[in-house]
Motif scaffolding. Sequence first.
Motif, PDB file in Angstrom:
ATOM      1  N   ILE A 136       0.594  -1.274   0.043  1.00  0.00           N
ATOM      2  CA  ILE A 136      -0.150  -0.077   0.137  1.00  0.00           C
ATOM      3  C   ILE A 136       0.907   1.151   0.043  1.00  0.00           C
ATOM      4  N   CYS A 137       1.975   1.086   0.720  1.00  0.00           N
ATOM      5  CA  CYS A 137       2.982   2.460   0.647  1.00  0.00           C
ATOM      6  C   CYS A 137       2.382   3.394   1.482  1.00  0.00           C
ATOM      7  N   MET A 164      -3.886  -1.105  -9.242  1.00  0.00           N
ATOM      8  CA  MET A 164      -3.896   0.226  -9.352  1.00  0.00           C
ATOM      9  C   MET A 164      -2.851   0.773  -8.542  1.00  0.00           C
ATOM     10  N   ILE A 165      -2.671   0.298  -7.475  1.00  0.00           N
ATOM     11  CA  ILE A 165      -1.889   0.939  -6.379  1.00  0.00           C
ATOM     12  C   ILE A 165      -0.472   1.307  -7.005  1.00  0.00           C
ATOM     13  N   LYS A 169       1.944   5.016  -9.622  1.00  0.00           N
ATOM     14  CA  LYS A 169       3.197   5.420  -9.263  1.00  0.00           C
ATOM     15  C   LYS A 169       3.685   5.874 -10.543  1.00  0.00           C
ATOM     16  N   GLY A 170       3.237   5.118 -11.684  1.00  0.00           N
ATOM     17  CA  GLY A 170       3.671   5.694 -13.285  1.00  0.00           C
ATOM     18  C   GLY A 170       4.794   4.660 -13.530  1.00  0.00           C
ATOM     19  N   LEU A 171       5.190   4.704 -14.644  1.00  0.00           N
ATOM     20  CA  LEU A 171       6.045   3.880 -15.527  1.00  0.00           C
ATOM     21  C   LEU A 171       7.429   3.998 -15.230  1.00  0.00           C
ATOM     22  N   MET A 191      -3.238  -1.747 -17.661  1.00  0.00           N
ATOM     23  CA  MET A 191      -2.312  -1.542 -18.547  1.00  0.00           C
ATOM     24  C   MET A 191      -2.331  -0.155 -19.631  1.00  0.00           C
ATOM     25  N   GLU A 192      -3.736   0.179 -19.845  1.00  0.00           N
ATOM     26  CA  GLU A 192      -3.791   1.205 -20.757  1.00  0.00           C
ATOM     27  C   GLU A 192      -3.530   2.491 -19.981  1.00  0.00           C
ATOM     28  N   SER A 193      -3.752   2.539 -18.563  1.00  0.00           N
ATOM     29  CA  SER A 193      -3.437   3.841 -17.910  1.00  0.00           C
ATOM     30  C   SER A 193      -1.908   3.891 -17.694  1.00  0.00           C
ATOM     31  N   LEU A 194      -1.361   2.842 -17.500  1.00  0.00           N
ATOM     32  CA  LEU A 194       0.391   2.962 -17.281  1.00  0.00           C
ATOM     33  C   LEU A 194       0.666   3.352 -18.525  1.00  0.00           C
ATOM     34  N   MET A 195       0.540   2.855 -19.817  1.00  0.00           N
ATOM     35  CA  MET A 195       1.225   3.122 -20.901  1.00  0.00           C
ATOM     36  C   MET A 195       0.738   4.255 -21.811  1.00  0.00           C
ATOM     37  N   ASN A 196      -0.573   4.655 -21.572  1.00  0.00           N
ATOM     38  CA  ASN A 196      -1.312   5.439 -22.353  1.00  0.00           C
ATOM     39  C   ASN A 196      -1.618   4.975 -23.860  1.00  0.00           C
ATOM     40  N   LEU A 197      -1.736   3.717 -24.001  1.00  0.00           N
ATOM     41  CA  LEU A 197      -1.671   3.150 -25.056  1.00  0.00           C
ATOM     42  C   LEU A 197      -2.992   2.068 -25.278  1.00  0.00           C
TER      43      LEU A 197
END
Length: 302
Positions: A136-137, A164-165, A169-171, A191-197
């Motif tokens: 959870i950080c 999602m957690i 944090k981003g790629l 997957m799609e929100s991490l890579m914007n693809l």
Amino acid sequence: MIVGFGALNLDKIYKVDKIPGRDEEGFVKSLEMHPGGSAANTIVGLARLGIKTGFIGKIGGDEEGRILLSNFEEEGVDTSAIIKSEGRSGTAMIFVDDEGHRAILVDPGVNDTIRFEEINLEAVEKARLIHLTSFICKNGIESFESQKKIAKTTKAEISFDPGMIYIEKGLKELEIIINNSAIFLPNRNEMESLMNLDFRDAAREIISMGCKVVAIKMGEKGCYVTDGKEEHEIQAFPSKAVDTTGAGDAFNAGFLYGYVKGFRLKDCGKLGNWIASKNIQKVGARTGLPQEEELREFWELR
Ligand SMILES: Nc1ncnc2c1ncn2[C@@H]1O[C@H](COP(=O)(O)OP(=O)(O)OP(=O)(O)O)[C@@H](O)[C@H]1O
Ligand SMILES: [Mg+2]
């Protein structure tokens, strides 16, 4: 051996007469406790399928910690890399009223505080695969940093379900783990929100970062799997979904079982779908996870 490394939680489900608001009072009608945590669910799924398993995690010196530990022992999971410390074990207090509405309070407890130096590397060395899921950080990033270090230094293969957690944090933050992973196991939205693809292009990108296999969970649509050479969209097994809690974790157990047994990529995805479909037919994250003997049913279906 497959070793899990992620948060350990005891879910405490309180049935209540009402979910109290600020300055209000409610009453507890019953209490159920279920060991949870994403990696832990997947490891228990693999143990039930007859795979040798272990776990890296941290518990407090409380009753919750004892329950988490003895549950692993009952499931046949090696606990020599479970760190016992002062403080509280991770818990989730889940309040459910008669209409099924929920309020949840998560206490990460000692989960976020795993220092690399605390990890029993002897137990880790026995692993051929280490399965990472999120912490959870909220109480620190030590456990996340330890996962990065394990990913960089181990000779075992890594599988990684970010949830999602971690996606949030981003790629950049996840790059070291992804670069060192053999298997990446997000759901489509993650997957799609991490890579914007689009998920197919995103998978291609992840493969070019050095990951061998990508398996994307797509809910009732099943999954998409690729190793950069072949790609398959595999339909879910039709099943009456009673409770989808832990569907992704169950999928991971099936996929990883196939992977370590040397199944073809497509069959790994199919088995992931099948174990998940079994699991969602029962209430609880682990109740429907099948035993090894039941795999006969899977082979007969195909
Ligand atoms: N309604 C359904 N019918 C059949 N199979 C399903 C259904 N919902 C989910 N599954 C199976 O469960 C797998 C995982 O579900 P999902 O795609 O929701 O993962 P997730 O979002 O990672 O789940 P989680 O919330 O557990 O992390 C799917 O790939 C599919 O095989
Ligand atoms: Mg998931």
